[in-house]
Design a protein around this motif. Structure first.
Motif, PDB file in Angstrom:
ATOM      1  N   VAL A  55       5.131 -64.378 -65.517  1.00  0.00           N
ATOM      2  CA  VAL A  55       5.519 -65.047 -64.273  1.00  0.00           C
ATOM      3  C   VAL A  55       4.995 -64.280 -63.065  1.00  0.00           C
ATOM      4  N   TYR A  81       1.016 -63.437 -59.196  1.00  0.00           N
ATOM      5  CA  TYR A  81       1.379 -63.206 -57.796  1.00  0.00           C
ATOM      6  C   TYR A  81       1.001 -61.808 -57.318  1.00  0.00           C
ATOM      7  N   GLN A 104      -5.121 -71.787 -60.761  1.00  0.00           N
ATOM      8  CA  GLN A 104      -3.672 -71.878 -60.633  1.00  0.00           C
ATOM      9  C   GLN A 104      -3.030 -72.440 -61.906  1.00  0.00           C
ATOM     10  N   SER A 142      -2.792 -69.854 -64.482  1.00  0.00           N
ATOM     11  CA  SER A 142      -1.664 -68.946 -64.234  1.00  0.00           C
ATOM     12  C   SER A 142      -0.364 -69.500 -64.802  1.00  0.00           C
ATOM     13  N   VAL A 143      -0.087 -70.771 -64.508  1.00  0.00           N
ATOM     14  CA  VAL A 143       1.181 -71.341 -64.987  1.00  0.00           C
ATOM     15  C   VAL A 143       1.138 -71.608 -66.492  1.00  0.00           C
ATOM     16  N   SER A 186       5.568 -72.552 -61.267  1.00  0.00           N
ATOM     17  CA  SER A 186       5.967 -71.480 -62.192  1.00  0.00           C
ATOM     18  C   SER A 186       7.345 -71.762 -62.782  1.00  0.00           C
ATOM     19  N   THR A 197       2.242 -68.518 -68.118  1.00  0.00           N
ATOM     20  CA  THR A 197       3.710 -68.439 -68.067  1.00  0.00           C
ATOM     21  C   THR A 197       4.338 -69.334 -69.124  1.00  0.00           C
TER      22      THR A 197
END
Length: 822
Positions: free
Chosen positions: A778, A782, A729, A732-733, A800, A736
């Motif tokens: 972003v 998802y 996780q 992922s951010v 995010s 971004t």
């Protein structure tokens, strides 16, 4: 076959097969090979990012059983390698094709057809045709000629034109009059010749001129610097990652050695310096393509850099005056008819200068039968030249020999039989005319008494003064405006003229130059003898200079640390163009030798075209700096983030995350500055880094500071998020955050002014790229299944949002600073 250029012979030339056989036997007609420093496709087969992705993919598959991400790493490695190889191959092909198309081509007869072939393709026994203004491409024996004279000073040191002829010179031991030699310059006339030696077999090669390889003209200074920096930066990154890996293993923070090695691959990908030279070459190629659309020819990729560092542009009077506008302004004599006749007889009979042509036309329009006057027997000829500033002829006028002379006022009046008072009066009148911007001649004659020998020099007799002739020339309309463009670009314009100080000063002031510190050719000659230095850096106008002194001016300016370009069109400009850092000519008005010596060829002789190219090159330089700024700041930011990941041991910077950032996000953003034009209307100083190797310390400090601030933000975010979310996780951010930060920084640095979006300073490509990459970073985590392929997991939406805000923090601060400074 048909005869060429009115030659008498009928020439068939070699067949293509025989020419091919000779080329295989004797090799290319190349005297000095050029180094090829360009990166080849095979260099990218060992791209560090691709290699690290491959290693991490294999480790994940065979030791960690992470098949999906492992396979994706291998696919990314292959895609990265193929992409780099294809881009490199296309770039090299474009450069090679443009280099070949810009080469001077020579007229060669093959298979009874007149063809245009580059000098490198000439072989022994080829039939070539050369004419005035061209560089001889190979040693050749003259078969037929028309008024051929050649400059062989590169071998003899003597600038006197050499008359050539056909036939044989059996007794000649050195340079033969029946041959022309590679590297010499055809001054006048034309010839058909058979090639007898090429390449290393030429007289030029046998004389021991410098051999070896010339520097690669397409390998820019920026690229050289990047190549030098890559190895030490790579070693530093490897040592840092090794230390980080060993510290995690030895301190017992993890027992998964393979997992740490995979993480180390991600750290290394983030820390490795990207292929900056590839971006630089892409920007230079884009500049070349834009120039071609405007009708210009750029011979190599160092030309944009030379334009970037250009500090002095030397132009001759011929580049300032409007073409075909020279005309007689007035004739000042007690006997105008006799004055006209004497002046006509003083003009060169075969190749009159522009001023002589103007006077002959004026005389014809005034009723003088020029053809009849010129029909008298020419006994001796003394052509006008800038060094002597005097010229004339001796004619047999029905048994009486008449010496007719014209030239500079101080030269001719000093040879006339007159009192000091009369000489002062004539000189004062000539000076008054010159201050109005007129070119002034003095005309005189001498009747040779019967029985007296014909003089061998114009200085051997005392003349009778006839009068003055003035000429006026209109300057090009765009010159004053172009001068302003030069000043905004930090380029100092220097005017050279063979005219008197008064005429040169008047012309210089018309285009906005100052005569303060003006230097004359006489002062240059005196300085050469006495050794007293002259201040070349302050002078904007040089008067009474000859061709050799113009070259000396360029050399002195270069010695003073200036980067010098010069504009040349005629064959007399060859030495000037060849000695400058950058020679410039036009496609409409040039000769073969000047074309060969020039690096930039503009479409026409409109001076504003040259200034426009300088401004475009300055803009290119700033766009490359923007690209390097983003590369350096992101490299530092990514390195700081990787260090934070090493210290915390979270394993967030995966090879896949690093590859997406370095192989997709950064290339897309860094290529977006290609069409930025926000600086072109402002003041743009020359690059000291390119001209003198002086790095812009402020630029690197700004890049480092921005990179450290971005790195601190991302490192802090990684540390805080790593304590509350899983590694996937946080990855992922972090994607971004770093993508949004990179895109936003690109938008901010595009234009220093406020309102960049409103005034269109930011190209649409840049805006769309930043928006699309940010939105993709972003949304990607998802998207089901897709996120698993990249090793991501669905993060908390608030995380995010926080990543987006953190990514725009510094760019927003810089934008606010712009408004506050305004």
């Amino acid at each position: 076959m048909a005869q060429f250029l009115n030659f008498k012979g009928d020439y068939n030339g070699l067949s293509e097969k025989k020419a091919s056989d000779n080329l295989n036997m004797y090799g290319n007609n190349i005297f000095t090979e050029t180094e090829d420093k360009s990166f080849k496709s095979y260099h990218y087969l060992l791209d560090p990012t691709a290699v690290l992705l491959l290693i991490s993919g294999l480790l994940q598959i065979f030791t960690l059983s992470q098949y999906v991400t492992g396979i994706m790493c291998i696919i990314m490695a292959i895609a990265q390698t193929v992409t780099l190889c294809v881009i490199c191959q296309k770039n090299n092909e474009n450069i090679r094709n443009r280099t070949l198309s810009a080469k001077m081509k020579y007229r060669v007869v093959r298979d009874e057809i007149l063809q245009l072939i580059p000098a490198a393709g000439l072989v022994p026994d080829d039939i070539i045709i050369v004419q005035g203004g061209e560089i001889v491409p190979a040693d050749a024996h003259i078969l037929e000629y028309v008024g051929l004279t050649v400059d062989e000073s590169r071998f003899t040191g003597d600038n006197t034109p050499v008359q050539k002829h056909d036939g044989a010179d059996p007794k000649a031991t050195g340079l033969k009059k029946s041959c022309i030699y590679a590297g010499t310059r055809v001054l006048n006339g034309s010839a058909v010749a058979r090639v007898v030696a090429t390449g290393e077999d030429t007289y030029r090669a046998r004389q021991g001129e410098k051999h070896g390889k010339a520097a690669d003209p397409n390998f820019s200074r920026y690229e050289k610097t990047c190549v030098k920096l890559r190895l030490p930066l790579a070693v530093a990154a490897i040592l840092l990652c090794v230390i980080g890996t060993l510290s995690q293993i030895l301190t017992g923070r993890t027992d998964n050695v393979t997992g740490v090695i995979v993480s180390a691959c991600g750290w290394l990908i983030c820390m490795f310096m990207p292929f900056v030279e590839l971006y630089i070459r892409m920007y230079n190629m884009n500049f070349v393509r834009r120039a071609e659309l405007k009708g210009a020819v750029i011979k190599n990729l160092t030309v944009p850099e030379k334009l970037n560092s250009l500090s002095v542009l030397v132009i001759d009077k011929s580049a300032v005056v409007a073409p075909n506008t020279l005309e007689v302004a007035g004739i000042y004599s007690k006997d105008t008819d006799l004055m006209t006749t004497v002046t006509v007889l003083a003009c060169d009979k075969d190749e009159p200068t522009l001023a002589e042509q103007a006077f002959l036309l004026n005389a014809a329009l005034g009723g003088t039968d020029v053809a009849t006057v010129k029909r008298n027997e020419l006994t001796a000829q003394f052509p006008y030249n800038d060094a002597d500033r005097i010229g004339g002829n001796i004619y047999n006028m029905g048994g009486t020999h008449l010496v007719c002379v014209k030239g500079a006022v101080e030269k001719v009046t000093g040879l006339c039989n007159m009192s000091p008072e009369e000489m002062f009066r004539i000189t004062a009148r000539a000076a008054a005319l010159a201050k109005r911007g007129l070119e002034v001649w003095t005309v005189a004659y001498y009747i040779i008494p019967e029985g007296e020998e014909i003089p061998k020099s114009l200085y051997a007799v005392q003349y009778n003064y006839m009068g003055l002739v003035s000429f006026m020339n209109a300057t090009r309309d765009m010159i004053p405006l172009a001068l302003q463009g030069c000043k905004r670009a930090g380029v100092r314009l220097v005017l050279t003229s063979s005219d008197s100080p008064e005429t040169a000063s008047s012309m210089g002031k018309k285009i906005g130059l100052s005569d303060a510190g003006m230097i004359s050719g006489d002062e240059i000659a005196e300085s050469t003898v006495t050794g007293e230095p002259l201040d070349y850096k302050k002078a904007e106008i040089f008067c009474r200079v000859n061709a050799a002194q113009r070259v000396d001016i360029i050399e002195k300016l270069k010695e003073a640390g200036e980067t010098v370009a010069t504009v040349g069109y005629s064959d007399s400009d060859y030495d000037l163009v060849a000695h400058a850092d950058l020679g410039i000519t036009s496609l409409e008005n040039t000769t073969g030798s000047v074309y060969e010596a020039s690096g930039l060829i503009v479409r026409d002789d409109n001076f504003s075209s040259v200034v426009e190219m300088i401004k475009e090159a300055r803009q290119l330089h700033r766009n490359i700096k923007r690209c390097i700024f983003i590369l350096l700041s992101t490299l530092i930011a990514f390195a700081c983030t990787s260090l934070a990941d090493m210290i915390t041991g979270y394993g967030i910077i995966t090879p896949m995350l690093a590859a997406v950032l370095t192989a997709a996000v950064i290339p897309l953003c860094c290529t977006g500055f290609r069409n930025v034009k926000s600086d072109i209307k402002g003041n743009m100083t020359p690059s000291g880094f390119i001209s003198q190797g002086k790095p812009d310390k402020k630029f690197f400090i700004r890049s480092a500071v921005c990179g450290l601030i971005c790195g601190a933000i991302s490192a802090l975010f990684l540390t805080l998020a790593g304590g509350v979310m899983s590694a996937q996780q946080v990855s992922s951010v972090m994607l971004t955050l770093l993508t949004v930060m990179t895109g936003a920084m690109c938008l901010v640095v595009t234009d220093k002014r406020t309102g960049a979006f409103k005034n269109g300073a930011i190209p649409k490509y840049m805006t769309v790229t930043a928006a699309v990459t940010s939105a993709a970073s972003v949304l990607l985590p998802y998207i089901p299944f897709i996120n698993l392929l990249f090793g991501f997991a669905v993060p908390n939406p608030l995380a995010s949002i926080a990543a987006v805000l953190a990514g725009v923090a510094l760019p927003a601060g810089l934008q606010i600073k712009k408004y506050l400074n305004k």
